[in-house]
Design a protein around this motif. Sequence first.
Motif, PDB file in Angstrom:
ATOM      1  N   ASP A   1      -9.697  -3.918   3.470  1.00 26.66           N
ATOM      2  CA  ASP A   1      -8.802  -3.551   2.362  1.00 26.66           C
ATOM      3  C   ASP A   1      -9.581  -3.119   1.120  1.00 26.66           C
ATOM      4  O   ASP A   1     -10.558  -3.734   0.729  1.00 26.66           O
TER       5      ASP A   1
ATOM      6  N   LYS B   1       4.635  -4.682   3.523  1.00 24.36           N
ATOM      7  CA  LYS B   1       4.773  -4.160   2.164  1.00 24.36           C
ATOM      8  C   LYS B   1       3.793  -4.853   1.225  1.00 24.36           C
ATOM      9  O   LYS B   1       3.137  -4.205   0.396  1.00 24.36           O
TER      10      LYS B   1
ATOM     11  N   ILE C   1       0.196  -3.547   2.097  1.00 24.25           N
ATOM     12  CA  ILE C   1      -0.075  -2.193   1.621  1.00 24.25           C
ATOM     13  C   ILE C   1      -0.314  -2.172   0.115  1.00 24.25           C
ATOM     14  O   ILE C   1      -1.210  -1.480  -0.382  1.00 24.25           O
ATOM     15  N   SER C   2       0.452  -2.971  -0.621  1.00 24.06           N
ATOM     16  CA  SER C   2       0.304  -2.986  -2.079  1.00 24.06           C
ATOM     17  C   SER C   2      -0.961  -3.699  -2.536  1.00 24.06           C
ATOM     18  O   SER C   2      -1.342  -3.624  -3.702  1.00 24.06           O
TER      19      SER C   2
ATOM     20  N   TYR D   1      -3.249  -0.237   2.548  1.00 19.63           N
ATOM     21  CA  TYR D   1      -3.156   1.201   2.788  1.00 19.63           C
ATOM     22  C   TYR D   1      -4.499   1.756   3.252  1.00 19.63           C
ATOM     23  O   TYR D   1      -4.566   2.570   4.187  1.00 19.63           O
ATOM     24  N   ASP D   2      -5.584   1.311   2.614  1.00 18.82           N
ATOM     25  CA  ASP D   2      -6.911   1.829   2.947  1.00 18.82           C
ATOM     26  C   ASP D   2      -7.336   1.401   4.351  1.00 18.82           C
ATOM     27  O   ASP D   2      -7.980   2.168   5.071  1.00 18.82           O
TER      28      ASP D   2
ATOM     29  N   ALA E   1      -5.284   3.425   6.831  1.00 17.01           N
ATOM     30  CA  ALA E   1      -5.791   4.800   6.836  1.00 17.01           C
ATOM     31  C   ALA E   1      -7.068   4.907   7.651  1.00 17.01           C
ATOM     32  O   ALA E   1      -7.315   5.919   8.323  1.00 17.01           O
TER      33      ALA E   1
ATOM     34  N   HIS F   1      -1.279   7.035   7.819  1.00 15.12           N
ATOM     35  CA  HIS F   1      -1.191   7.516   6.441  1.00 15.12           C
ATOM     36  C   HIS F   1       0.258   7.582   5.964  1.00 15.12           C
ATOM     37  O   HIS F   1       0.714   8.582   5.454  1.00 15.12           O
ATOM     38  N   GLY F   2       0.996   6.501   6.143  1.00 19.54           N
ATOM     39  CA  GLY F   2       2.320   6.463   5.541  1.00 19.54           C
ATOM     40  C   GLY F   2       3.478   6.269   6.501  1.00 19.54           C
ATOM     41  O   GLY F   2       4.571   5.936   6.077  1.00 19.54           O
TER      42      GLY F   2
ATOM     43  N   TYR G   1       4.550   3.824   9.134  1.00 23.10           N
ATOM     44  CA  TYR G   1       4.116   2.523   9.617  1.00 23.10           C
ATOM     45  C   TYR G   1       5.148   1.920  10.572  1.00 23.10           C
ATOM     46  O   TYR G   1       6.135   1.323  10.157  1.00 23.10           O
TER      47      TYR G   1
END
Length: 266
Positions: free
Chosen positions: A43, A90, A93-94, A98-99, A102, A107-108, A110
């Motif tokens: 992360d 959620k 990702i926050s 996300y990294d 990826a 990339h979005g 999920y």
Amino acid sequence: MRFTIAIGDIHGMWRIAKGLLADLTARYPENDSRFIFLGDLVDRGGANARAITDLCEFFKARPESVLILGNHDEYLLKCLQGTLTYVELKQWISNGGYDTLASYGYHGEYDLKGMQRDINRAVPDHKPFLERAVSMFHTERHCFVHAGVDPGQPLNQQDDRSLRWIRERFLDYPGPFEKVIVHGHSITKSGWPEVHPHRVAIDTGSYRTGRISAAVFDNDVLADFVCAEQVASQVVCRYFDAAMVEIAPMDNTERPTIESLSTSAG
């Protein structure tokens, strides 16, 4: 095992971590040293999947190594086990997930079941590697954890959530513990390793400062620190004694440079 070497939070900053490990493995013999990774391998940095792939190989070469599961690693493990909820996704990702996703090619879009299936097929050794992680590791004098311990509970009655998430109740606790606690999770105020009366903190903010740190224990006594950071295009290691006074490296040790490392580190 004479030397125990604790590695602070990596957070996907694998180029720096790999430079640190190259330096440490060159100086500490395989048959007399043990590496303990304090968790949060993933992360926020960019080379999250690569970090785990390379650490799977590192653990094969250094089977005495220990992985402490961090709170960020737990999200990934749940994803690979199929137990992650969309609420947790959620949250993940926050907080840098996300990294990590990826780095596995997402990339979005999920889909939890699809990600579990596809990632496990692509890198089947990542899930069992994370499943072998522990919540704490003891030596005679020290207890190695990710975040800290609950001051109100004995070490043998700690719960996993405290070990992976605790902050203020542990960081602000003035009294002693059963053993000296060695931990990451909370970035030190100085951005360097910090030695407190009853704990040693080595999360030096990899993704924020560009610095990853290791604490070296010689026969279970804190001996020194090694801090790796990226300077221009190179990873440079700096050396400190147990009081965080900078020292020169050993004259008789040949240290590898980042150029000698695999360019696949990312």
